[in-house]
Design an enzyme around this catalytic site. Sequence first.
Site, PDB file in Angstrom:
ATOM      1  N   GLY A 218       0.876  -1.163  -0.150  1.00  0.00           N
ATOM      2  CA  GLY A 218      -0.072   0.023   0.169  1.00  0.00           C
ATOM      3  C   GLY A 218       0.862   1.272   0.313  1.00  0.00           C
ATOM      4  N   PRO A 260       5.435  -5.190  -1.803  1.00  0.00           N
ATOM      5  CA  PRO A 260       5.145  -3.947  -2.630  1.00  0.00           C
ATOM      6  C   PRO A 260       5.035  -4.320  -4.005  1.00  0.00           C
ATOM      7  CG  PRO A 260       7.526  -4.135  -1.990  1.00  0.00           C
ATOM      8  CD  PRO A 260       6.821  -4.983  -1.382  1.00  0.00           C
ATOM      9  N   ARG A 298      -5.797   3.916 -15.523  1.00  0.00           N
ATOM     10  CA  ARG A 298      -5.752   4.319 -14.309  1.00  0.00           C
ATOM     11  C   ARG A 298      -6.469   5.707 -14.065  1.00  0.00           C
ATOM     12  NH1 ARG A 298      -2.292   5.528 -11.131  1.00  0.00           N
ATOM     13  NH2 ARG A 298      -3.199   4.451  -9.364  1.00  0.00           N
ATOM     14  N   CYS A 328     -13.517   5.118 -28.253  1.00  0.00           N
ATOM     15  CA  CYS A 328     -14.638   5.624 -28.689  1.00  0.00           C
ATOM     16  C   CYS A 328     -15.441   5.610 -27.260  1.00  0.00           C
ATOM     17  CB  CYS A 328     -15.283   5.094 -29.653  1.00  0.00           C
ATOM     18  SG  CYS A 328     -14.490   5.583 -31.268  1.00  0.00           S
ATOM     19  N   GLU A 329     -15.083   6.467 -26.060  1.00  0.00           N
ATOM     20  CA  GLU A 329     -15.797   6.946 -25.186  1.00  0.00           C
ATOM     21  C   GLU A 329     -15.008   7.862 -24.368  1.00  0.00           C
ATOM     22  OE1 GLU A 329     -16.252   3.806 -21.661  1.00  0.00           O
ATOM     23  OE2 GLU A 329     -16.155   2.471 -23.407  1.00  0.00           O
TER      24      GLU A 329
HETATM   25  C1  LIG Z   1      -2.064  -5.682  -5.145  1.00  0.00           C
HETATM   26  C2  LIG Z   1      -1.590  -6.188  -3.756  1.00  0.00           C
HETATM   27  C3  LIG Z   1      -0.145  -5.876  -3.361  1.00  0.00           C
HETATM   28  C4  LIG Z   1       0.375  -4.807  -4.094  1.00  0.00           C
HETATM   29  O1  LIG Z   1      -0.297  -3.315  -3.835  1.00  0.00           O
HETATM   30  P1  LIG Z   1       0.457  -2.030  -4.121  1.00  0.00           P
HETATM   31  O2  LIG Z   1      -0.253  -1.277  -3.671  1.00  0.00           O
HETATM   32  O3  LIG Z   1       0.755  -1.990  -5.671  1.00  0.00           O
HETATM   33  O4  LIG Z   1       2.008  -2.146  -3.525  1.00  0.00           O
HETATM   34  C5  LIG Z   1       0.280  -6.595  -2.028  1.00  0.00           C
HETATM   35  N1  LIG Z   1      -0.419  -7.740  -1.566  1.00  0.00           N
HETATM   36  C6  LIG Z   1      -1.782  -8.169  -2.251  1.00  0.00           C
HETATM   37  C7  LIG Z   1      -1.918  -9.163  -1.311  1.00  0.00           C
HETATM   38  C8  LIG Z   1      -2.242  -7.465  -3.181  1.00  0.00           C
HETATM   39  O5  LIG Z   1      -3.639  -8.033  -3.734  1.00  0.00           O
END
Ligand SMILES: *Cc1c(COP(=O)(O)O)cnc(C)c1O
Length: 403
Positions: A218, A260, A298, A328-329
């Site tokens: 995260g 990560p 994204r 096309c949107e």
């Molecule tokens: C997607 C995910 C991550 C990586 O998340 P990031 O925000 O890209 O670092 C890590 N662990 C699990 C279980 C995930 O589903």
Amino acid sequence: MDNHFLCTLAEQFGTPLYVYDEATIVAQYQRLKSAFGKQDVKLHYALKALNNVNILRVLRNQGAGLDAVSIEEVHLGLRAGFDAKEIMYTPNGVAFSEIAKAVELGVMINIDNLSVLEQFGAAYGGKVPVCVRLNPHIVAGGHAHISVGHIDSKFGISIHQLRHISRIVEHYRMRIVGLHMHTGSDIIDADVFLQGADLLYDAAESFPDLQFMDFGSGFKVAYKEGDIVTPIEDIGAKIATSFKTFCKRYGRDLELWFEPGKFLVSESGKLLVSVNVVKQTTSTVFVGVDSGQNHLIRPMFYNAYHHITNCSNANGQQKLYSVVGYICETDTFGYDRLIPEVREKDVLAIHNAGAYGFSMSNQYNARLRPAEVLVRGDSAYLIRKREELEDIYRNEIEIPELR
Ligand SMILES: *Cc1c(COP(=O)(O)O)cnc(C)c1O
């Protein structure tokens, strides 16, 4: 990667083109490792962010493991040369047969559902050590779609169901060797990690066989100047301290894991696009490029900001533009952006496109996926060729009667 170099790559390989810089990935990996000081930390790269075999090998060379969320990702990891033991498989909502396959392949399974835990216990008892994904119910994450720890989330086993977990574990004499949490992407507050860690430390009292704790990921990166980012060094120092205290209390040194994705690869990647048209309307000036949400979803999917620069005219006079794709949107990369004067045929770079860029791309509008290039030192390697028309209909089956 300066503007001139990026223009050269666009010319050599064509656009749209994903370009990744190995040095940036390595620097991010090292930065995260060193944030924990003397505390050793094992990083499992979440390959869903970007799964090209060469990217996986860049991270393998650094000593990373992998975090896979599908059996197909497990196979990609094995193909890239990772040892099965280096791969953690964190499925959600998959058939038990897929988990059984992963067990056969020898990867560590992370279980996030009581019913699966019970099936696993019945099938393997204590023979196959497993990890349990807990949901600490901490609200985190930058967008509702990527926040996965809240009370309504489908992920993990609730921390309030610990007693139920223990019942199953004791009944089947299971060996729980890891506890895991992953509360969402784009966390900007060190305290969120600490709160989650504290809950896992407490939960650990119920599991005597632990070998590691996995605090997920995260980690947010800057998408634009002045963006608040995850304070990595702050989190590293605080977790290292609290983990040490926990290990003393637990009575043994455990391994500390993170997984990560975005942090390692986002900033390494750029999506290079060419300007097809500059279109004045009554309300704005649109820049229409040879790419769209089919290649980088994204901005439309998460309302994400991606910085856009003009590689062909970096010193031109800044003007206000809306950069849009050819799908096309409504398909906008960025509204009201100040960009050095854009001319048709210019090459633009869309930044922070390494994570969840190519890996979320698709063939909508029957458009081909872009090529990918890896830059190592002074050399640029084509690491995935551009799709061809045949890739779009390869799996179609024509019914003779309809010919
Ligand atoms: C997607 C995910 C991550 C990586 O998340 P990031 O925000 O890209 O670092 C890590 N662990 C699990 C279980 C995930 O589903």
